[in-house]
Motif scaffolding. Structure first.
Motif, PDB file in Angstrom:
ATOM      1  N   SER A   5       0.856  -1.173   0.000  1.00 25.06           N
ATOM      2  CA  SER A   5       0.000   0.000   0.000  1.00 25.06           C
ATOM      3  C   SER A   5       0.897   1.229   0.000  1.00 25.06           C
ATOM      4  CB  SER A   5      -0.892  -0.010   1.237  1.00 25.06           C
ATOM      5  OG  SER A   5      -1.511   1.236   1.381  1.00 25.06           O
ATOM      6  N   ALA A  15       0.071   4.700   0.009  1.00 24.00           N
ATOM      7  CA  ALA A  15      -0.921   5.762   0.205  1.00 24.00           C
ATOM      8  C   ALA A  15      -2.299   5.369  -0.300  1.00 24.00           C
ATOM      9  CB  ALA A  15      -0.466   7.088  -0.402  1.00 24.00           C
ATOM     10  N   GLY A  16      -2.592   4.077  -0.304  1.00 21.98           N
ATOM     11  CA  GLY A  16      -3.965   3.625  -0.544  1.00 21.98           C
ATOM     12  C   GLY A  16      -4.819   4.031   0.643  1.00 21.98           C
ATOM     13  N   SER A  56       2.940   7.468  -2.637  1.00 24.71           N
ATOM     14  CA  SER A  56       3.447   8.662  -1.959  1.00 24.71           C
ATOM     15  C   SER A  56       4.971   8.685  -2.035  1.00 24.71           C
ATOM     16  CB  SER A  56       3.001   8.633  -0.493  1.00 24.71           C
ATOM     17  OG  SER A  56       3.400   7.409   0.096  1.00 24.71           O
TER      18      SER A  56
END
Lengths: 257, 505
Positions: free
Chosen positions: A132, A134-135, A177
């Motif tokens: 992940s 910045a999910g 990100s």
């Protein structure tokens, strides 16, 4: 002590989806859109102006699912031109195939783009490491759901692993990100060859709402080959399951459903 | 000290000029005393540039009098004076002061620990990066460190945990966050497209999409003098309670998984699926994205949908009760959950803990009862559920009870509900009042969500600040694991289930 357990078991019954190839989602679900050109395209122009990720182009009339967050507002603004169907089979090996045109009757999977070794090596067992970057947690929960009692994707040998060293590929969620750019790269490097890359969710495909944000670093996708693009906000578990089954040669997308 | 007083039922934004501008010393002395009392806590405290000054705003909540108190103070943008830190007295202000220091280089005197909050893109100190962050260390021959993350073993968001252990026991846990930083707050102000802002609110934390978008919508409606109808307010609360049910059930399943109670895990997975599919059948998205829109809705409830929700919720509530009965009558589970990961009430209050985690420690923080809005403001009033032990079991028990409370609330709101097909459509064009401050205050499933929007003299949003309940509760997790075996970390972590992206923004 045993009686309450029997009660839970009894109420639980048989929950799993018996056939993952035969799933129809609720009519409310917003999946692959259908576009229609009309003489007067003013509604589409208004919808394109409103679209928060600039997914709609008026001339030529297209809708890019890699950017689309499936909010459905455009279909309300231009009901004669845009209609969302409940077709969840929207993943593809080609980023370009996610751009829907008025001629699109299904999202092309482009089987010819699948590297030969993928079905050979992974058709019976595919272990994936999810990262992940910045999910927003909804997409991570949907990926978790693919392995739960309801979808049980594990029945085809597709599972998520804890260590990248035990995995055959990476599933990236989120717009990526800056602060996650390096950990993602390290994780990817730890996966043994041959490895596959799946980009999951519209935010991962295009950056979504954050494509212009300075806190994002998407250079990973320029350095590495992507095997599967999956739109969605979040990507529905069935979208993921359908596309991965196509990728490992367990099924072939066909027909207009 | 004088504050501007408003409350959560107010339908109006506040003109910035009406918010009293005080000296920092006055505010400092006032908060120093006031925050000793349980009835007060700070919902938001931030700084934002205002021409050549830096303006600080504080949103203080008075839980007893149901009041929202606003004040502000200013300093010259390039002033290099250290303001005395409130963190030293009230650690609840720690994350706020850290953010202000990180973004504006404002120093707080005698600040115990000015660790960057999230390594934001707009941070002043470019040399400090998340990759070179020096974790806290303790020297000692019998101690060792365990690093976990930023990428975790499961499918979950990233964050770095550094444990200092003495044998199996955790002496100290430090959590470093910021990996999920996307620049959400600045994206709000870089666009005038209200739909885009709405979708940003939906993506602050995807598991709380309904709660965050409700807070955003409330802020916009106050700024545009658009009071929503009672029925729309009711439908939003039904959605919010469905979200709470889904996530509490998911966490019950996750806790079951971590102690090897597979029956509870699969039963909860199935029940959560049923809950989120109920939301999906209502609005087309399992997380309620697309459901909450400012000033109106695209997805009004129909008679069929009301019946579908009522019958599903009835079944979920009955079957979930069976699972929670089973958990509470299984000694093997109780021995893992009880007396594990304790955060006492006074600690919770000191660090500013909110939401269900605070209630599990006996600290009543619940916006639904302390600052009720919409249907919470009518009889029957929300009766918050609190526990006393502050351990993993208490947090699980709060979930068990709140699922039933939410089901009951949905039932009482929807039974005999007359659907109104005449709901207004969302309004993305409405003008916002210039130079105003507006807020949205909602109790999401994790706890208190506070959004604050400021407009400039042209009515554009010039500052948008988001406070997720996780902001404070992450420290509660770090305290909970002290003295526990490191193998109990997973259940402690799941018992809080905090948001990374909501914290990192």
């Amino acid at each position: 002590m045993i009686f309450p357990k029997i009660k839970v078991l009894h109420s639980h019954g048989w929950q799993y989806i018996p056939d993952l190839n035969d799933v129809t989602l609720t009519e409310e679900f917003r999946g692959r859109p259908e576009l229609t050109v009309t003489e007067d395209m003013a509604d589409v122009e208004a919808a394109a102006k409103l679209c928060p990720t600039g997914a709609i182009s008026v001339a030529p009339f297209t809708l890019d699912l890699g950017r689309c967050l499936f909010c459905g507002e455009c279909a309300l603004r231009a009901p004669r031109n845009i209609r969302f169907t409940n077709d969840y089979k929207v993943g593809s090996t080609s980023r370009e195939a996610l751009v829907v045109t008025p001629e699109t009757k299904q999202i092309d999977f482009h089987k010819e783009l699948v590297r030969k070794e993928i079905p050979q090596l992974f058709s019976r067992s595919l272990k994936l490491r999810q990262v992940s970057a910045a999910g927003d947690a909804s997409i991570e929960m949907e990926l978790n759901a693919t392995g739960n009692v309801n979808f049980d994707f594990g029945r085809y040998g597709v599972e998520f692993t804890a260590s990248p060293r035990h995995s055959d590929g990476v599933v990236i969620t989120g717009p990526i990100s800056k602060n996650m750019a390096e950990p993602l790269e390290i994780c990817y490097a730890a996966i043994p060859e041959p490895k596959i890359t799946i980009v999951c969710g519209s935010e991962a495909c295009s950056g979504g709402l954050f494509s212009q944000s300075k806190a994002i670093d998407r250079s990973f996708l320029q350095r590495h080959h992507v095997d599967l693009w999956l739109p969605g906000a979040p990507t529905h578990p069935m979208t993921f399951i359908d596309a991965v089954m196509n990728l490992i040669g367990k099924k072939q997308r066909q027909g207009n459903q | 000290m004088h504050y501007y007083i408003t409350n959560n039922t107010s339908t109006e934004a506040v003109a910035i000029k009406d918010i009293p501008e005080v000296e920092y010393a006055t505010l400092y002395n006032d908060l120093k005393e006031r925050l000793k009392q349980e009835q007060y806590h700070v919902a938001h405290y931030f700084a934002t540039p205002d021409e050549n000054r830096l303006m600080f705003y504080i949103v203080l909540l008075d839980d007893k009098e149901h009041q929202i108190m606003l004040a502000r103070f200013a300093m010259e943008y390039y002033d290099d004076i250290a303001l005395p830190s409130l963190t030293a007295l009230h650690p609840a202000l720690h994350p706020f002061e850290r953010e202000i220091t990180e973004l504006y280089n404002v120093h707080f005197g005698s600040m115990p620990w000015d660790k960057p909050l999230r390594f934001a893109e707009a941070r002043r100190n470019r040399n400090s990066t998340i990759d070179n962050y020096p974790f806290y260390t303790i020297e000692g021959e019998s101690l060792h460190e365990v690093n976990v993350g930023p990428i975790h073993a499961g499918i979950i968001e990233p964050g770095a945990f550094r444990f200092i252990c003495n044998g199996e026991k955790v002496l100290h846990l430090e959590i470093a966050l910021g990996y999920q930083h996307r620049g959400v707050e600045s994206e709000f102000t870089s666009t005038n497209n209200r739909l885009r802002q709405t979708l940003l609110a939906e993506s602050i934390a995807g598991d709380s999409a309904i709660a965050h978008t409700s807070a955003f919508a409330a802020a916009i409606e106050r700024l545009s003098d658009n009071a929503i109808s009672d029925s729309l307010a009711t439908e939003r609360i039904v959605a919010l309670e469905l979200e709470r049910m889904a996530m509490h059930i998911a966490d019950t399943g996750a806790l079951s998984m971590d102690v090897g109670y597979q029956l509870g895990q699969v039963a909860c997975e199935a029940l959560r699926t049923m809950t989120i599919n109920t939301t999906q059948a209502w609005c087309g998205n399992r997380f309620g994205k697309g459901l909450i829109r400012p000033c109106g809705t695209n997805k009004p409830l129909t008679k069929e949908k009301v019946e579908m929700i009522l019958s599903n919720v009835e079944q979920i509530s009955r079957r979930y009760a069976e699972v929670s009965d089973d958990i509470q009558s299984s000694p093997t589970l109780l021995s893992r959950f009880e007396h594990c990961g304790i955060v006492p009430q006074n600690e919770m209050q000191r660090i500013g803990g909110v939401g269900m985690a605070a209630r599990a420690s006996g600290l009543l923080r619940d916006i639904r009862s302390s600052h009720p809005w919409g249907a919470y403001n009518t009889e029957p009033r929300h009766d918050s559920c609190t526990m006393h032990d502050g351990d993993v079991m208490s947090r699980l028990k709060v979930r068990c009870e709140e699922v039933q409370q939410s089901a009951q609330r949905i039932k009482s709101l929807l039974e005999g509900y007359t659907t109104s097909e005449k709901h207004l459509r969302p309004d993305y064009e409405c003008n916002l009042k210039p130079s105003h401050l507006s807020f949205g205050l909602i109790e999401g499933w994790r706890g208190e969500i506070c959004h604050v929007a400021l407009t400039d003299d042209k009515g554009q949003i010039s500052t948008y600040k988001i406070k997720e309940p996780s902001l404070h509760n992450w420290l509660a997790l770090a305290l909970a694991v002290r003295g526990e075996g490191i193998s109990d970390f997973p259940i402690c972590n799941k018992s809080f289930n905090l948001s990374y992206c909501g914290h990192d923004l």
